[in-house]
Design a protein around this motif. Structure first.
Motif, mmCIF file in Angstrom:
data_model
loop_
_atom_site.group_PDB
_atom_site.id
_atom_site.type_symbol
_atom_site.label_atom_id
_atom_site.label_comp_id
_atom_site.label_asym_id
_atom_site.label_seq_id
_atom_site.Cartn_x
_atom_site.Cartn_y
_atom_site.Cartn_z
ATOM 1 N N VAL A 108 18.189 -46.467 7.565
ATOM 2 C CA VAL A 108 19.477 -46.355 7.111
ATOM 3 C C VAL A 108 18.615 -46.059 5.658
ATOM 4 C CG1 VAL A 108 20.830 -47.905 5.732
ATOM 5 C CG2 VAL A 108 20.319 -48.054 7.893
ATOM 6 N N PHE A 109 19.105 -45.076 4.607
ATOM 7 C CA PHE A 109 19.135 -43.785 3.464
ATOM 8 C C PHE A 109 20.246 -43.987 2.480
ATOM 9 C CE2 PHE A 109 20.413 -40.305 5.143
ATOM 10 C CZ PHE A 109 20.935 -40.032 4.119
ATOM 11 N N GLU A 110 20.663 -44.521 1.365
ATOM 12 C CA GLU A 110 21.040 -44.796 0.502
ATOM 13 C C GLU A 110 21.117 -43.455 -0.351
ATOM 14 O OE1 GLU A 110 23.065 -48.852 -1.009
ATOM 15 O OE2 GLU A 110 21.184 -49.214 -0.372
ATOM 16 N N TYR A 111 22.745 -42.315 -0.981
ATOM 17 C CA TYR A 111 22.374 -41.497 -1.816
ATOM 18 C C TYR A 111 22.907 -41.148 -2.273
ATOM 19 C CZ TYR A 111 25.361 -38.114 0.933
ATOM 20 O OH TYR A 111 26.209 -37.673 1.086
ATOM 21 N N ALA A 112 23.838 -41.300 -3.885
ATOM 22 C CA ALA A 112 24.259 -40.657 -5.051
ATOM 23 C C ALA A 112 23.998 -38.935 -5.672
ATOM 24 C CB ALA A 112 24.642 -41.537 -5.792
ATOM 25 N N VAL A 113 25.634 -38.352 -6.682
ATOM 26 C CA VAL A 113 24.981 -37.039 -6.505
ATOM 27 C C VAL A 113 24.883 -37.359 -7.804
ATOM 28 C CG1 VAL A 113 25.968 -35.157 -6.824
ATOM 29 C CG2 VAL A 113 26.051 -35.996 -4.704
ATOM 30 N N LEU A 114 24.502 -36.946 -8.539
ATOM 31 C CA LEU A 114 24.479 -36.590 -9.739
ATOM 32 C C LEU A 114 25.341 -35.966 -10.758
ATOM 33 C CD1 LEU A 114 20.597 -37.447 -11.332
ATOM 34 C CD2 LEU A 114 22.527 -39.448 -10.786
ATOM 35 N N ARG A 115 25.930 -36.005 -11.104
ATOM 36 C CA ARG A 115 27.342 -35.138 -11.710
ATOM 37 C C ARG A 115 27.264 -34.947 -13.568
ATOM 38 N NH1 ARG A 115 31.914 -37.966 -8.466
ATOM 39 N NH2 ARG A 115 31.507 -36.834 -6.152
ATOM 40 N N VAL A 116 26.837 -33.687 -13.623
ATOM 41 C CA VAL A 116 26.988 -33.732 -15.604
ATOM 42 C C VAL A 116 28.391 -33.648 -15.501
ATOM 43 C CG1 VAL A 116 26.543 -31.705 -16.483
ATOM 44 C CG2 VAL A 116 25.140 -32.412 -15.272
ATOM 45 N N VAL A 117 29.261 -34.163 -16.247
ATOM 46 C CA VAL A 117 30.462 -34.218 -17.311
ATOM 47 C C VAL A 117 30.549 -34.167 -18.085
ATOM 48 C CG1 VAL A 117 31.734 -35.216 -16.619
ATOM 49 C CG2 VAL A 117 31.308 -35.826 -15.477
ATOM 50 N N PRO A 118 30.093 -32.438 -18.852
ATOM 51 C CA PRO A 118 30.172 -32.061 -20.504
ATOM 52 C C PRO A 118 31.316 -32.734 -21.709
ATOM 53 C CG PRO A 118 30.323 -30.219 -19.408
ATOM 54 C CD PRO A 118 30.057 -31.793 -17.978
ATOM 55 N N ARG A 119 32.072 -33.154 -20.899
ATOM 56 C CA ARG A 119 33.519 -33.410 -21.524
ATOM 57 C C ARG A 119 33.984 -34.524 -21.210
ATOM 58 N NH1 ARG A 119 36.913 -28.080 -23.415
ATOM 59 N NH2 ARG A 119 38.693 -29.594 -24.626
ATOM 60 N N VAL A 120 34.161 -35.267 -21.396
ATOM 61 C CA VAL A 120 34.488 -36.630 -20.266
ATOM 62 C C VAL A 120 35.429 -36.425 -19.665
ATOM 63 C CG1 VAL A 120 34.636 -39.068 -20.236
ATOM 64 C CG2 VAL A 120 32.280 -38.077 -20.510
ATOM 65 N N GLU A 121 36.421 -36.083 -21.420
ATOM 66 C CA GLU A 121 37.702 -36.444 -21.595
ATOM 67 C C GLU A 121 38.615 -35.471 -20.442
ATOM 68 O OE1 GLU A 121 36.710 -33.602 -24.837
ATOM 69 O OE2 GLU A 121 35.512 -35.704 -23.831
ATOM 70 N N ARG A 122 38.293 -34.504 -20.073
ATOM 71 C CA ARG A 122 38.537 -33.583 -19.039
ATOM 72 C C ARG A 122 37.789 -33.859 -18.053
ATOM 73 N NH1 ARG A 122 38.743 -27.268 -21.408
ATOM 74 N NH2 ARG A 122 38.956 -27.136 -19.125
ATOM 75 N N GLY A 123 37.081 -34.563 -17.874
ATOM 76 C CA GLY A 123 37.061 -35.134 -15.760
ATOM 77 C C GLY A 123 36.251 -34.024 -15.807
ATOM 78 N N GLU A 124 36.190 -32.204 -15.819
ATOM 79 C CA GLU A 124 35.163 -31.862 -15.096
ATOM 80 C C GLU A 124 33.728 -31.786 -14.879
ATOM 81 O OE1 GLU A 124 38.514 -28.268 -16.479
ATOM 82 O OE2 GLU A 124 36.540 -28.498 -17.483
ATOM 83 N N SER A 125 32.955 -31.896 -13.763
ATOM 84 C CA SER A 125 31.837 -31.406 -13.607
ATOM 85 C C SER A 125 31.260 -30.709 -12.590
ATOM 86 C CB SER A 125 31.751 -33.240 -13.038
ATOM 87 O OG SER A 125 32.308 -32.934 -11.692
ATOM 88 N N ILE A 126 29.844 -30.696 -12.970
ATOM 89 C CA ILE A 126 29.360 -29.996 -11.209
ATOM 90 C C ILE A 126 28.184 -30.507 -10.919
ATOM 91 C CG2 ILE A 126 29.304 -27.695 -12.743
ATOM 92 C CD1 ILE A 126 26.313 -27.725 -13.689
#
Length: 131
Positions: free
Chosen positions: A10-28
């Protein structure tokens, strides 16, 4: 059936997201963090698509984002690169990295799977979810 059967863990993982403008909630997506307790493995692979980041925020701090992503890799690697987390076991380092936060680099939800090779899984997830 020929060949050797490899044991799956078993393994666990999470994607790291870049949210340049936290107030907008957009990410890559910019990386993945993987933890496999059975193999005492914690690792990260990152890839920052600067053009996509600038499409979300032309004034994004690319240098700062890259530094934050390198810091995640350092914590996973342990040793001097991990700073204060260096003395922690892989599981504690993973839990610290995936704890929710409202910074420019944020972990996504934690998911699970099965793997025979957590390091290869880290690379596979980077290709599938980030690039």
């Amino acid at each position: 059936m020929s060949g050797e059967r490899r044991e799956l863990d078993v393994f666990e993982y999470a994607v790291l997201r870049v949210v340049p403008r936290v107030e907008r909630g957009e990410s890559i997506n910019a990386g993945v963090v993987v933890y496999c307790r059975a193999r005492s493995y914690v690792g990260a692979c990152v890839h920052l698509d600067e053009a996509r980041l600038r499409a979300l925020d032309a004034a994004a701090d690319v240098v700062g984002v890259r530094a934050a992503l390198r810091a995640v890799e350092g914590v996973c690697a342990g040793g001097r690169a991990a700073g204060r987390a260096a003395g922690e076991d892989p599981g504690r380092r993973f839990r610290w990295l995936v704890a929710p936060r409202s910074t420019v680099v944020q972990p996504g939800p934690v998911h699970t799977g099965l793997t025979a090779d957590p390091e290869a899984e880290t690379e596979r997830l980077l290709e599938e979810l980030v690039r």
